[in-house]
Design a protein around this motif. Structure first.
Motif, short mmCIF file in Angstrom:
data_model
loop_
_atom_site.label_atom_id
_atom_site.label_comp_id
_atom_site.label_asym_id
_atom_site.label_seq_id
_atom_site.Cartn_x
_atom_site.Cartn_y
_atom_site.Cartn_z
N SER A 1 0.84 -1.21 0.00
CA SER A 1 0.00 0.00 0.00
C SER A 1 0.87 1.25 0.00
CB SER A 1 -0.91 0.02 1.24
OG SER A 1 -1.84 -1.01 1.17
N TYR A 2 1.94 1.22 0.79
CA TYR A 2 2.85 2.37 0.81
C TYR A 2 3.39 2.64 -0.59
CZ TYR A 2 7.14 5.04 1.33
OH TYR A 2 8.14 5.98 1.15
N GLN A 3 3.89 1.60 -1.26
CA GLN A 3 4.52 1.79 -2.56
C GLN A 3 3.52 2.22 -3.63
OE1 GLN A 3 7.58 1.91 -2.73
NE2 GLN A 3 8.51 0.52 -1.26
N ASN A 4 2.34 1.65 -3.63
CA ASN A 4 1.42 1.84 -4.75
C ASN A 4 0.33 2.86 -4.52
OD1 ASN A 4 2.66 -0.15 -6.48
ND2 ASN A 4 1.79 -1.71 -5.11
N GLU A 5 0.08 3.23 -3.25
CA GLU A 5 -1.05 4.12 -2.98
C GLU A 5 -0.70 5.30 -2.07
OE1 GLU A 5 -4.21 1.75 -1.29
OE2 GLU A 5 -3.67 0.05 -2.55
N LEU A 6 0.13 5.08 -1.04
CA LEU A 6 0.27 6.07 0.02
C LEU A 6 1.36 7.10 -0.25
CD1 LEU A 6 -0.01 3.63 3.08
CD2 LEU A 6 -1.82 5.08 2.11
N ARG A 7 2.49 6.69 -0.75
CA ARG A 7 3.63 7.60 -0.93
C ARG A 7 3.41 8.48 -2.15
NH1 ARG A 7 9.04 5.36 -3.22
NH2 ARG A 7 8.66 6.89 -4.83
N ARG A 8 4.20 9.56 -2.24
CA ARG A 8 4.18 10.37 -3.45
C ARG A 8 4.69 9.51 -4.61
NH1 ARG A 8 8.39 13.81 -2.35
NH2 ARG A 8 8.08 14.88 -4.32
N PRO A 9 4.06 9.63 -5.78
CA PRO A 9 4.53 8.83 -6.92
C PRO A 9 5.90 9.29 -7.40
CG PRO A 9 2.82 10.34 -7.61
CD PRO A 9 2.90 10.45 -6.12
#
Length: 553
Positions: free
Chosen positions: A350-358
């Motif tokens: 979730s962090y990598q794909n949704e939560l962090r800035r792209p």
């Protein structure tokens, strides 16, 4: 005619010379006493008496003076191989560490213990020191936020300041570094209000707050050490805080100028701590088990614990041992950890794909004539792996919402292709775009010279156009892979002038060169130093290098 005594003397001299020749031949053939093992040697493929081969987190490099004392006191030489904590846990669980290492020494075994196979590989664990993950806030920023001396701050206050644009910070990639993973777990637990082991429902409950919290993350890194360097290099005002181990933050204050000193904030609602367990693998032979026993007994001695604390600024674990001067002795409560590997990996994904800035990543790929044959095939295989879908925690493949540009170059830029990986749930989904990236990778063909600097300048121009078109705020970086040296087009001096003329935003984009084949190390190291990047070694194999760089993007 010679006398009998003189003949006997000649025979003795001949025998002595023959013995010298035999001795010399024996030594030169490698059959003599092997050289003493050195701590700086890479661990050997097979065990050796008096040597403990340890797979460890790179932050333990600061233990070198302690371990040198331990070697003199116990006769045990520790030889390290470095890895990220979560990658190291994978190596243990899969059995890849069996026989190659005698012990592992990560900041924490919590993630490793979530896996039954990994837990079964550990014969014993001995915590050696403790350091909580904390937030180092630049002292001037602390005053602007009205947080006093920082002793009463909560994770919610930090999240509010980040989402309001009042606090920017750096944090290591949680899929690579234990400090980043511990931070992710801490904020997920604090924002969800979890009272016991973190569940999937807790993660979903915390997701909106987590997304706001991560809008403030301006620096990322695959290791705690490089993150500290990046903070020191960052423009004043760009990054106001750093999330890292308490010991790292306090150690940085030993060398930071006054205006960049950090006040260490340990949120009052709780932390996740590293306890640095030196852990014996069950595959280890009895002689190495004895070495492990002697070493751990030494490290837990009261006087040694005091010295560890003074050198590393980590807290002692032996009762009665004195911490270093100025090191707090109070403990915050430990926040709940995920209850299963599935919850932990789901949180990471979730962090990598949704939560962090792209992120926006540009790959500058050498496809000159020298790359023909096995080299171009190795490049296709290694880069193609970033388009795979068998990645439960999002550590390797291109992320959802990521913009990926491929530049193939030789005597000049051959072609440039940009892909935008959509978010999950979009139609078509991420898988179709990943397949399209892989198709471009597999089309790479080797021919021509090496205009490295010209192609690198083009990468910066591509980023400029993309930033102006999108008007967004992404983690942006360049990866440069080459097996040679620049022999056409712009020179090193030309590139330096070009880079000096870039606006501040583009000048801050780091280049991560990959050394492959006979690449000119001096040129690549110069590019990494100039741009604030890091040189990676792919001379032995490109396998794993592209994946390792993912932690810095």
């Amino acid at each position: 005619m010679n006398s009998p005594m003189k003949q006997r003397s000649w025979r003795l001299l001949g025998s002595a010379l023959a013995l010298l020749v035999v001795t010399a031949c024996t030594s030169s053939s490698g059959g003599g006493t092997p050289p003493a093992p050195k701590p700086t040697d890479a661990p050997a493929p097979t065990a050796r008496p008096g040597v403990l081969r340890v797979l460890a987190g790179s932050e333990l490099q600061d233990m070198a003076p302690i371990l040198e004392d331990a070697r003199k006191a116990t006769g045990v030489t520790v030889q390290f191989a470095w890895t990220g904590s979560l990658d190291g846990a994978d190596a243990v669980s899969s059995g890849r560490a069996d026989g190659r290492y005698d012990a592992v020494w990560f900041p924490s075994n919590q993630y490793l213990r979530l896996d039954d196979a990994g837990r079964a590989k550990l014969l014993s664990e001995t915590p050696v020191m403790v350091s909580p993950v904390a937030v180092g806030v630049r002292s001037s920023v602390l005053g602007d936020l009205g947080w006093g001396d920082g002793s009463k701050v909560t994770w919610a206050q930090i999240g509010d300041a980040a989402s309001a644009g009042k606090l920017s910070y750096g944090m290591a990639d949680p899929s690579r570094s234990n400090s980043g993973f511990s931070t992710l777990v801490a904020v997920a637990s604090a924002f969800s209000g979890a009272g016991a082991a973190l569940t999937e429902a807790d993660v979903q409950k915390a997701a909106p707050s987590l997304k706001r919290f991560f809008t403030g993350q301006k620096l990322t890194s695959g290791s705690s050490g490089w993150l500290a360097q990046a903070y020191s290099r960052a423009e004043p005002g760009k990054v106001g805080a750093l999330v890292n181990y308490e010991s790292v933050l306090l150690s940085m204050n030993r060398t930071l100028p006054a205006e960049r000193q950090l006040t260490v904030v340990r949120p009052v609602d709780g932390v996740v701590s590293a306890d640095y367990p030196l852990s014996l693998l069950s595959s280890t032979a009895q002689t190495e088990r004895d070495s492990f026993q002697r070493l751990t007994q030494y490290l837990l001695r009261e006087d040694v614990q005091k010295r560890i604390s003074e050198v590393t600024l980590r807290r002692p674990v032996t009762p009665g041992a004195s911490p270093a001067a100025g090191l707090p002795s109070d403990r915050r409560r430990e926040l709940p950890f995920p209850g299963s590997r599935g919850v932990a990996d789901g949180l990471l994904a979730s962090y990598q794909n949704e939560l962090r800035r792209p992120s926006r990543t540009v790959y500058v790929l050498d496809t000159s004539g020298s790359m023909a044959g096995a080299r171009i095939e190795a490049l296709k295989a290694a880069l193609g792996r970033l388009t795979g879908t068998d990645d439960t925690r999002g550590a390797r493949r291109f992320r959802d919402r990521e913009e990926v540009t491929l530049i193939s170059f030789a005597s000049g830029v051959k072609w440039t292709k940009t892909h935008a990986v959509p978010a999950s749930g979009a139609q078509p989904g991420p898988q179709a775009e990943l397949a399209s990236i892989n198709a471009d990778v597999q089309s790479l063909a080797a021919e021509g010279g090496t205009a490295l600097y010209d192609s690198l300048e083009e990468a910066y121009r591509v980023i400029d156009r993309q930033q102006k078109t999108a008007g967004d705020d992404r983690f942006t970086s360049i990866v440069l892979m080459t097996d040679g040296e620049s022999n056409e087009g712009a020179t090193d001096g030309d590139f330096r002038k070009f880079h000096d003329g870039l606006p501040a935003g583009q000048k801050a984009v780091p280049v991560f060169p990959i050394r492959f084949g006979e690449a000119a190390v001096g040129q690549l190291q110069g590019i990494a130093d100039l741009t604030g990047g890091k040189l990676f070694d792919g001379t032995g194999s490109l396998d794993g290098v592209f994946e390792e760089i993912r932690g810095y993007q």
